[in-house]
Enzyme design. Sequence first.
Site, PDB file in Angstrom:
ATOM      1  N   THR A 154       0.847  -1.208   0.000  1.00 16.30           N
ATOM      2  CA  THR A 154       0.000   0.000   0.000  1.00 16.30           C
ATOM      3  C   THR A 154       0.875   1.249   0.000  1.00 16.30           C
ATOM      4  O   THR A 154       0.597   2.214  -0.713  1.00 16.30           O
ATOM      5  CB  THR A 154      -0.932   0.028   1.243  1.00 16.30           C
ATOM      6  OG1 THR A 154      -1.669  -1.185   1.263  1.00 16.30           O
ATOM      7  CG2 THR A 154      -1.888   1.195   1.198  1.00 16.30           C
ATOM      8  N   TRP A 180       2.622   1.651  -3.377  1.00 15.99           N
ATOM      9  CA  TRP A 180       1.645   1.968  -4.434  1.00 15.99           C
ATOM     10  C   TRP A 180       1.493   3.491  -4.546  1.00 15.99           C
ATOM     11  O   TRP A 180       1.320   4.022  -5.636  1.00 15.99           O
ATOM     12  CB  TRP A 180       0.280   1.332  -4.107  1.00 15.99           C
ATOM     13  CG  TRP A 180      -0.794   1.679  -5.110  1.00 15.99           C
ATOM     14  CD1 TRP A 180      -1.068   1.010  -6.270  1.00 15.99           C
ATOM     15  CD2 TRP A 180      -1.710   2.777  -5.052  1.00 15.99           C
ATOM     16  NE1 TRP A 180      -2.090   1.619  -6.937  1.00 15.99           N
ATOM     17  CE2 TRP A 180      -2.518   2.704  -6.215  1.00 15.99           C
ATOM     18  CE3 TRP A 180      -1.943   3.810  -4.158  1.00 15.99           C
ATOM     19  CZ2 TRP A 180      -3.534   3.628  -6.489  1.00 15.99           C
ATOM     20  CZ3 TRP A 180      -2.947   4.728  -4.430  1.00 15.99           C
ATOM     21  CH2 TRP A 180      -3.727   4.624  -5.580  1.00 15.99           C
ATOM     22  N   HIS A 181       1.579   4.170  -3.388  1.00 15.34           N
ATOM     23  CA  HIS A 181       1.352   5.618  -3.396  1.00 15.34           C
ATOM     24  C   HIS A 181       2.497   6.407  -4.009  1.00 15.34           C
ATOM     25  O   HIS A 181       2.309   7.525  -4.485  1.00 15.34           O
ATOM     26  CB  HIS A 181       1.094   6.131  -1.968  1.00 15.34           C
ATOM     27  CG  HIS A 181      -0.298   5.844  -1.485  1.00 15.34           C
ATOM     28  ND1 HIS A 181      -0.649   4.636  -0.954  1.00 15.34           N
ATOM     29  CD2 HIS A 181      -1.420   6.609  -1.476  1.00 15.34           C
ATOM     30  CE1 HIS A 181      -1.938   4.664  -0.619  1.00 15.34           C
ATOM     31  NE2 HIS A 181      -2.432   5.842  -0.923  1.00 15.34           N
ATOM     32  N   GLY A 182       3.708   5.875  -3.973  1.00 19.52           N
ATOM     33  CA  GLY A 182       4.809   6.634  -4.542  1.00 19.52           C
ATOM     34  C   GLY A 182       6.137   5.916  -4.405  1.00 19.52           C
ATOM     35  O   GLY A 182       6.237   4.886  -3.723  1.00 19.52           O
ATOM     36  N   TYR A 216      -4.673  12.675  -5.794  1.00 17.63           N
ATOM     37  CA  TYR A 216      -4.424  11.247  -5.976  1.00 17.63           C
ATOM     38  C   TYR A 216      -4.088  10.895  -7.425  1.00 17.63           C
ATOM     39  O   TYR A 216      -3.644   9.785  -7.694  1.00 17.63           O
ATOM     40  CB  TYR A 216      -5.617  10.419  -5.481  1.00 17.63           C
ATOM     41  CG  TYR A 216      -5.347   9.765  -4.151  1.00 17.63           C
ATOM     42  CD1 TYR A 216      -5.197  10.534  -3.007  1.00 17.63           C
ATOM     43  CD2 TYR A 216      -5.191   8.384  -4.029  1.00 17.63           C
ATOM     44  CE1 TYR A 216      -4.931   9.955  -1.784  1.00 17.63           C
ATOM     45  CE2 TYR A 216      -4.916   7.796  -2.803  1.00 17.63           C
ATOM     46  CZ  TYR A 216      -4.794   8.579  -1.679  1.00 17.63           C
ATOM     47  OH  TYR A 216      -4.514   7.985  -0.471  1.00 17.63           O
TER      48      TYR A 216
END
Lengths: 166, 450
Positions: free
Chosen positions: B298, B301-303, B447
């Site tokens: 997780t 996934w964001h960066g 996002y």
Amino acid sequence: MKKLSGDKINYADLIKWIFALLIIVLIVLKFTGNRVSNADFKDVKKAVEKTVKDDDTVLDGDNVMVKRLYGIDPADYDGIMLKYPSTNMNVNEVFLVKLKDVKQQDQILEAVEKRLETQKNNFENYGTNQYSILKKSVTDVQGNYIMFVVNEKTDPIVKAFEKSLK
Amino acid sequence: MGFNSLVFIFILLPFALLVYKYIPKQWHNIFLLILSLFFYAWGSAPALIMILLSVGFNFFAARGIGQHIESGDKRTARIQLIASVAFDVALLAVYKYTGLDMPLGISFYSFSVMSCLFDVYYGKTSAQVEFFDFFLYVMFFPKIISGPIVKWEDFRAQVHNHAVTRDGFLQGFELFLAGFFKKALLADKLGVTLASLLARPQQTVGLAWIGVFVYSFELYLDFSGYSDMAIGLARMFGFSFKKNFDYPYTSESVSVFWRRWHISLGAWFRDYVYIPLGGSRCNRGTQIRNLMIVWVLTGIWHGSTLNYLIWGLYHGSLVLLDKFVIGERLQKVPRRLRILLTDAAVFIGWVFFFRTGIGDAFAHIGRLFGIGAAGFWSRATTFSLTENLILLIIAALCCSPWMKNMHAKLTYKKDGAAMYISVALYVILFVFGVAGILGSTWTSFMYANF
């Protein structure tokens, strides 16, 4: 799609990998073309400046000069360096920009095109030598870096620029 | 072109709705696909080639897996699933971690296409995947840029079975307007406020906390605003997507928070990573490993920066703490205090999002507790607080169900006048929202960058 089992070829699996291959080719092309560089602007600037340090036909341009010659606001970009002609009879110039986002490429390319057009108009009818130098100008786009060079010998400057991005 | 752009709101959307209303029903999906392709190409035409190739790859991957399943060859289906998912993940990783210009929405559409592969493999849906349905599923314009990550089985059930009803359309329109208000009037203003707060030279403890509150509200209002607009748009075209946010800042624990924040991403990781790894039906050690795998994934996934990895580990640790150590004991604590503690933990975590370097993030967290801060409070802190107090109060109210409940109480009475008040309120929100985007530079949704 034909349904297959056992040791027969499954065409869906095969076509899938053809698409995968096309994706890989596209990625490779992107890598060799428009890659964003993490190089520090100061280092890139230093490397390019080295190649023109003895060139007395150029002067350091400040933000006001950038606005005047290119019509852009330096605050919109991560870094800008301008070496502009020291007299009206020179055309040598280096304009280096680090973009905040590669989406800004079009704005810079448009500004460079306008600048080049203006210079060409200035010298077209009476400055044959200057005009031929302008025609040799290079606009080098490397992802988040763009450099515009007007010089009799652009090669060393471009090489230094590209090397500094690696 | 974002949902919050004037071109979208005043030209593309009305045009699309009008055409959709008057063309025969059998043309609806074709029109939606053309519209979606146009919408995507407007945002990033060069990236369209990549997404089309990705559609081709994953469609044939799904067909192949489906055929192996149908012929009873589960082993080959499994090998093909693993190979295809590995390719999708590698592609996403190449874009995220090498500095290449990312195709618009790749983090979201990659998860969508993988959901199709998993659903076919696990038999959640028919093994026969139709190209057109799959193409529309990937490209569908309300969800392609920033989700919600609708699962293939949920979309497929509706693709030939969706109709625009008057109530559905109005609910969708209402949701779209509410999302637009959150984004254009609140999130964008909070973004400007945060930039000025972070630029202040004297960072006191108070200022550090105000910054954390401002960003926490901004992130929620921006992303939930986007999700509301996306779900509302889908509804206006007859599709029904599950909600993506459920007032997460009123959660009583971090575990509950993650069931209410970015619900579609959480559900994706639960269904396609956590449960296949064994989920909770295994010993404690394996459960801890499974949870940490999900949280590391997780995070990244964001960066691509270390900030996101640490943020993932931070939340993983909080969830483990809640699940195995303090969860039961916390039940004895008053509910409001539990909400406050949860928000404090979550808000501190967001520092890793808005401070770009890991050193900056830890320095900011230190200042929250007085370490390295320029005092506890200053005149500038008072000024920053009073200048933004009304905005912060409205933002806080919009992060809770209070606003919605109050609106429902005031306007959904049986007499007609209340309904007119409700309509007038929405018109006012819309006008203020448009004024907001006219008066400032267009900003993308947060996002969309993840």
